[in-house]
Design a protein around this motif. Structure first.
Motif, PDB file in Angstrom:
ATOM      1  N   PHE A  36       0.793  -1.210   0.000  1.00  0.00           N
ATOM      2  CA  PHE A  36       0.000   0.000   0.000  1.00  0.00           C
ATOM      3  C   PHE A  36       0.833   1.270   0.000  1.00  0.00           C
ATOM      4  O   PHE A  36       0.297   2.353  -0.005  1.00  0.00           O
ATOM      5  N   ALA A  37       2.128   1.177  -0.003  1.00  0.00           N
ATOM      6  CA  ALA A  37       2.981   2.363   0.028  1.00  0.00           C
ATOM      7  C   ALA A  37       2.946   3.069  -1.320  1.00  0.00           C
ATOM      8  O   ALA A  37       2.820   2.437  -2.362  1.00  0.00           O
ATOM      9  N   ALA A  38       3.059   4.391  -1.279  1.00  0.00           N
ATOM     10  CA  ALA A  38       3.110   5.172  -2.509  1.00  0.00           C
ATOM     11  C   ALA A  38       4.390   4.824  -3.260  1.00  0.00           C
ATOM     12  O   ALA A  38       5.436   4.629  -2.667  1.00  0.00           O
ATOM     13  N   LYS A  39       4.287   4.771  -4.554  1.00  0.00           N
ATOM     14  CA  LYS A  39       5.437   4.450  -5.390  1.00  0.00           C
ATOM     15  C   LYS A  39       6.018   5.736  -5.945  1.00  0.00           C
ATOM     16  O   LYS A  39       5.300   6.647  -6.314  1.00  0.00           O
ATOM     17  N   GLY A  40       7.342   5.792  -6.046  1.00  0.00           N
ATOM     18  CA  GLY A  40       7.994   6.967  -6.589  1.00  0.00           C
ATOM     19  C   GLY A  40       8.069   8.086  -5.566  1.00  0.00           C
ATOM     20  O   GLY A  40       7.950   7.857  -4.368  1.00  0.00           O
ATOM     21  N   SER A  41       8.296   9.303  -6.082  1.00  0.00           N
ATOM     22  CA  SER A  41       8.411  10.434  -5.162  1.00  0.00           C
ATOM     23  C   SER A  41       7.776  11.681  -5.752  1.00  0.00           C
ATOM     24  O   SER A  41       7.621  11.805  -6.964  1.00  0.00           O
ATOM     25  N   ILE A  42       7.421  12.599  -4.844  1.00  0.00           N
ATOM     26  CA  ILE A  42       6.906  13.912  -5.222  1.00  0.00           C
ATOM     27  C   ILE A  42       7.536  14.924  -4.280  1.00  0.00           C
ATOM     28  O   ILE A  42       7.604  14.702  -3.070  1.00  0.00           O
ATOM     29  N   ILE A  43       8.025  16.011  -4.851  1.00  0.00           N
ATOM     30  CA  ILE A  43       8.569  17.120  -4.063  1.00  0.00           C
ATOM     31  C   ILE A  43       7.729  18.340  -4.395  1.00  0.00           C
ATOM     32  O   ILE A  43       7.585  18.698  -5.574  1.00  0.00           O
ATOM     33  N   ILE A  44       7.170  18.970  -3.367  1.00  0.00           N
ATOM     34  CA  ILE A  44       6.320  20.141  -3.562  1.00  0.00           C
ATOM     35  C   ILE A  44       7.033  21.351  -2.994  1.00  0.00           C
ATOM     36  O   ILE A  44       7.388  21.378  -1.815  1.00  0.00           O
ATOM     37  N   SER A  61       3.388   7.218  -8.521  1.00  0.00           N
ATOM     38  CA  SER A  61       2.132   6.491  -8.736  1.00  0.00           C
ATOM     39  C   SER A  61       1.305   6.580  -7.462  1.00  0.00           C
ATOM     40  O   SER A  61       1.278   5.651  -6.656  1.00  0.00           O
ATOM     41  N   ALA A  62       0.673   7.705  -7.276  1.00  0.00           N
ATOM     42  CA  ALA A  62      -0.163   7.920  -6.096  1.00  0.00           C
ATOM     43  C   ALA A  62      -0.979   9.193  -6.320  1.00  0.00           C
ATOM     44  O   ALA A  62      -1.102   9.669  -7.448  1.00  0.00           O
ATOM     45  N   ARG A  63      -1.517   9.724  -5.226  1.00  0.00           N
ATOM     46  CA  ARG A  63      -2.307  10.953  -5.272  1.00  0.00           C
ATOM     47  C   ARG A  63      -1.801  11.873  -4.167  1.00  0.00           C
ATOM     48  O   ARG A  63      -1.499  11.423  -3.067  1.00  0.00           O
ATOM     49  N   ASN A  64      -1.706  13.161  -4.470  1.00  0.00           N
ATOM     50  CA  ASN A  64      -1.278  14.146  -3.488  1.00  0.00           C
ATOM     51  C   ASN A  64      -2.024  15.433  -3.766  1.00  0.00           C
ATOM     52  O   ASN A  64      -2.665  15.566  -4.817  1.00  0.00           O
ATOM     53  N   LYS A  65      -1.931  16.396  -2.849  1.00  0.00           N
ATOM     54  CA  LYS A  65      -2.665  17.639  -3.065  1.00  0.00           C
ATOM     55  C   LYS A  65      -1.937  18.829  -2.445  1.00  0.00           C
ATOM     56  O   LYS A  65      -1.113  18.682  -1.544  1.00  0.00           O
ATOM     57  N   CYS A  66      -2.257  20.002  -2.976  1.00  0.00           N
ATOM     58  CA  CYS A  66      -1.790  21.288  -2.453  1.00  0.00           C
ATOM     59  C   CYS A  66      -3.003  22.195  -2.350  1.00  0.00           C
ATOM     60  O   CYS A  66      -4.009  21.971  -3.022  1.00  0.00           O
ATOM     61  N   GLU A  67      -2.892  23.227  -1.531  1.00  0.00           N
ATOM     62  CA  GLU A  67      -3.981  24.192  -1.397  1.00  0.00           C
ATOM     63  C   GLU A  67      -3.457  25.582  -1.681  1.00  0.00           C
ATOM     64  O   GLU A  67      -2.310  25.905  -1.394  1.00  0.00           O
ATOM     65  N   LEU A  68      -4.339  26.403  -2.258  1.00  0.00           N
ATOM     66  CA  LEU A  68      -3.989  27.772  -2.591  1.00  0.00           C
ATOM     67  C   LEU A  68      -5.239  28.633  -2.431  1.00  0.00           C
ATOM     68  O   LEU A  68      -6.302  28.297  -2.955  1.00  0.00           O
ATOM     69  N   SER A  69      -5.105  29.717  -1.706  1.00  0.00           N
ATOM     70  CA  SER A  69      -6.221  30.643  -1.509  1.00  0.00           C
ATOM     71  C   SER A  69      -6.265  31.601  -2.691  1.00  0.00           C
ATOM     72  O   SER A  69      -5.271  32.258  -3.002  1.00  0.00           O
ATOM     73  N   LEU A  70      -7.438  31.667  -3.349  1.00  0.00           N
ATOM     74  CA  LEU A  70      -7.584  32.497  -4.546  1.00  0.00           C
ATOM     75  C   LEU A  70      -8.783  33.423  -4.419  1.00  0.00           C
ATOM     76  O   LEU A  70      -9.747  33.116  -3.722  1.00  0.00           O
ATOM     77  N   LYS A  71      -8.711  34.553  -5.130  1.00  0.00           N
ATOM     78  CA  LYS A  71      -9.809  35.525  -5.158  1.00  0.00           C
ATOM     79  C   LYS A  71     -10.614  35.374  -6.447  1.00  0.00           C
ATOM     80  O   LYS A  71     -10.108  34.833  -7.441  1.00  0.00           O
ATOM     81  N   LYS A  86       1.607   8.975 -16.699  1.00  0.00           N
ATOM     82  CA  LYS A  86       0.374   9.754 -16.844  1.00  0.00           C
ATOM     83  C   LYS A  86       0.213  10.682 -15.652  1.00  0.00           C
ATOM     84  O   LYS A  86       0.474  10.291 -14.511  1.00  0.00           O
ATOM     85  N   ILE A  87      -0.260  11.897 -15.934  1.00  0.00           N
ATOM     86  CA  ILE A  87      -0.509  12.900 -14.899  1.00  0.00           C
ATOM     87  C   ILE A  87      -1.948  13.376 -15.047  1.00  0.00           C
ATOM     88  O   ILE A  87      -2.392  13.704 -16.149  1.00  0.00           O
ATOM     89  N   THR A 125      -2.661  13.305  -9.528  1.00  0.00           N
ATOM     90  CA  THR A 125      -2.586  11.850  -9.523  1.00  0.00           C
ATOM     91  C   THR A 125      -1.583  11.435 -10.588  1.00  0.00           C
ATOM     92  O   THR A 125      -1.637  11.928 -11.715  1.00  0.00           O
ATOM     93  N   GLY A 126      -0.676  10.548 -10.196  1.00  0.00           N
ATOM     94  CA  GLY A 126       0.326  10.077 -11.142  1.00  0.00           C
ATOM     95  C   GLY A 126       0.249   8.584 -11.336  1.00  0.00           C
ATOM     96  O   GLY A 126      -0.137   7.847 -10.434  1.00  0.00           O
ATOM     97  N   ASP A 127       0.592   8.158 -12.534  1.00  0.00           N
ATOM     98  CA  ASP A 127       0.717   6.741 -12.850  1.00  0.00           C
ATOM     99  C   ASP A 127       2.088   6.566 -13.495  1.00  0.00           C
ATOM    100  O   ASP A 127       2.257   6.814 -14.685  1.00  0.00           O
ATOM    101  N   LYS A 128       3.076   6.215 -12.671  1.00  0.00           N
ATOM    102  CA  LYS A 128       4.481   6.111 -13.101  1.00  0.00           C
ATOM    103  C   LYS A 128       4.942   7.412 -13.759  1.00  0.00           C
ATOM    104  O   LYS A 128       5.657   7.416 -14.750  1.00  0.00           O
TER     105      LYS A 128
END
Length: 144
Positions: A36-44, A61-71, A86-87, A125-128
């Motif tokens: 169940f571990a996320a595969k690969g890496s993501i740097i934000i 190959s997993a899912r991650n998220k960021c938040e941004l306050s917008l007007k 795939k992205i 969401t990434g797939d490899k």
């Protein structure tokens, strides 16, 4: 003395079972968590002034998220640099708006405008996937 020999024999049998059983349980737990571990890496990396961020993906190959306050009226510049895999990207406001959804994104630059003030979630969401996604708030279209 008779009871001493009997107890020591029983203790050794119980300890032997624990010695065999404990490593087996640990091996099973490690095996399951690896599935169940996320595969690969993501740097934000967030821009210092809070107007955007960059996500760098490597065989992700997993899912991650960021938040941004917008007007209301803010325009976002989104740059995709996809090397492989795939992205997918979804931008959604916490109040329910969804200004953008894209699957199997190719390299390129595009803009997205938001219609209301909100805290927006950028779900990737990434797939490899290997590449980069950069989001920059260009400000309000109405003030240009």
């Amino acid at each position: 003395m008779f009871f001493g020999k009997q107890n020591s024999g029983m203790r050794w049998g119980a300890n032997r079972k624990a010695v065999v059983f404990l490593p087996l349980v640990i091996a099973i737990m490690i095996g399951l968590t690896a599935c169940f571990a996320a595969k690969g890496s993501i740097i934000i990396l967030e821009n210092p002034n809070g107007t955007g961020f960059t996500m760098e993906l490597k065989e992700f190959s997993a899912r991650n998220k960021c938040e941004l306050s917008l007007k209301k009226g803010d325009e976002l510049q989104i740059e995709i640099s996809r090397e492989e895999g795939k992205i997918a990207l979804t931008i959604s406001g916490k109040d329910g708006s969804e200004p953008y959804t894209g699957k199997d994104l190719q390299s390129g630059i595009f803009t997205v405008a938001v219609s209301e003030r909100d805290e927006y979630v950028f779900a990737i969401t990434g797939d490899k996937a290997t590449g980069k996604v950069a989001v920059k708030n260009l400000g309000s279209r109405q003030s240009k």
